[in-house]
Motif scaffolding. Structure first.
Motif, PDB file in Angstrom:
ATOM      1  N   PRO A 112       0.818  -1.231   0.000  1.00  0.00           N
ATOM      2  CA  PRO A 112       0.000   0.000   0.000  1.00  0.00           C
ATOM      3  C   PRO A 112       0.853   1.283   0.000  1.00  0.00           C
ATOM      4  CG  PRO A 112      -0.879  -1.583   1.554  1.00  0.00           C
ATOM      5  CD  PRO A 112       0.422  -2.150   1.061  1.00  0.00           C
ATOM      6  N   GLU A 113       2.117   1.186   0.414  1.00  0.00           N
ATOM      7  CA  GLU A 113       3.024   2.341   0.391  1.00  0.00           C
ATOM      8  C   GLU A 113       3.727   2.483  -0.962  1.00  0.00           C
ATOM      9  OE1 GLU A 113       3.513  -0.153   2.985  1.00  0.00           O
ATOM     10  OE2 GLU A 113       1.943   0.933   4.073  1.00  0.00           O
ATOM     11  N   ASP A 114       3.305   1.695  -1.965  1.00  0.00           N
ATOM     12  CA  ASP A 114       3.860   1.686  -3.320  1.00  0.00           C
ATOM     13  C   ASP A 114       5.294   1.175  -3.398  1.00  0.00           C
ATOM     14  OD1 ASP A 114       1.519   2.466  -4.510  1.00  0.00           O
ATOM     15  OD2 ASP A 114       2.026   4.602  -4.572  1.00  0.00           O
ATOM     16  N   ASP A 115       5.715   0.380  -2.419  1.00  0.00           N
ATOM     17  CA  ASP A 115       7.001  -0.295  -2.502  1.00  0.00           C
ATOM     18  C   ASP A 115       6.791  -1.589  -3.274  1.00  0.00           C
ATOM     19  OD1 ASP A 115       8.233   1.637  -0.922  1.00  0.00           O
ATOM     20  OD2 ASP A 115       7.788   0.547   0.935  1.00  0.00           O
ATOM     21  N   ILE A 116       7.749  -1.965  -4.111  1.00  0.00           N
ATOM     22  CA  ILE A 116       7.663  -3.209  -4.868  1.00  0.00           C
ATOM     23  C   ILE A 116       8.798  -4.103  -4.400  1.00  0.00           C
ATOM     24  CG2 ILE A 116       7.756  -4.269  -7.143  1.00  0.00           C
ATOM     25  CD1 ILE A 116       6.521  -1.670  -8.214  1.00  0.00           C
ATOM     26  N   LEU A 117       8.437  -5.281  -3.865  1.00  0.00           N
ATOM     27  CA  LEU A 117       9.448  -6.186  -3.336  1.00  0.00           C
ATOM     28  C   LEU A 117       9.017  -7.632  -3.465  1.00  0.00           C
ATOM     29  CD1 LEU A 117       8.119  -6.501  -0.141  1.00  0.00           C
ATOM     30  CD2 LEU A 117       9.111  -4.242  -0.133  1.00  0.00           C
TER      31      LEU A 117
END
Length: 105
Positions: free
Chosen positions: A30-35
Motif C-alpha cells: 500500500p506504500e507503493d514499494d515493490i518487493l
C-alpha cells in the motif's frame, strides 16, 4: 481423509499455471514499494513468477509486472528486483525441495 485443494496461480511471464507454493510472489505494498514476498503474506497487490531467472527477464522485457501490479515499475526497481530475485532463487529452490521431501514422508 479428504484431499486438500491446492491453490494455483499463473506466472505473469510464461503464463503457466502452477501451484502457488512453486511460484515467487512480487508484491506492491500500500506504500507503493515493490518487493519480493517469499512467504506470500504481505499485504498488497501480488504478481507471481516462476523461480527461473529466464521468466524474470521475460517479465522485465514485456513489462508483465507493470500490468499485473497495475503500477509503473521503473528500470531501477527492475534492476533491484533482479538482484533480489537471483539472491532469493537459491533460498526458494531449497525450501521447495524441503517441502517435497516432507510430502514424500
Amino acid at each position: 481423509m479428504k484431499q486438500r485443494k491446492i491453490p494455483l496461480r499463473k506466472c505473469v511471464a510464461c503464463q503457466e499455471m502452477m501451484p502457488k507454493r512453486e511460484l515467487i510472489r512480487v508484491v506492491k505494498t500500500p506504500e507503493d514499494d515493490i518487493l519480493i514476498d517469499l512467504k506470500g503474506k504481505k499485504s498488497g497487490r501480488g504478481a507471481y513468477l516462476c523461480g527461473k531467472v529466464s521468466c524474470f527477464k521475460l517479465a522485465k522485457k514485456s513489462k508483465a509486472l507493470d500490468r499485473a501490479l497495475k503500477h509503473a515499475v521503473g528500470a531501477d526497481i527492475y534492476d533491484q528486483l533482479e538482484q533480489d530475485f537471483i539472491r532469493v532463487e537459491d533460498e526458494f529452490l531449497s525450501s521447495k525441495e524441503e517441502e517435497e521431501s516432507e510430502d514424500e514422508s
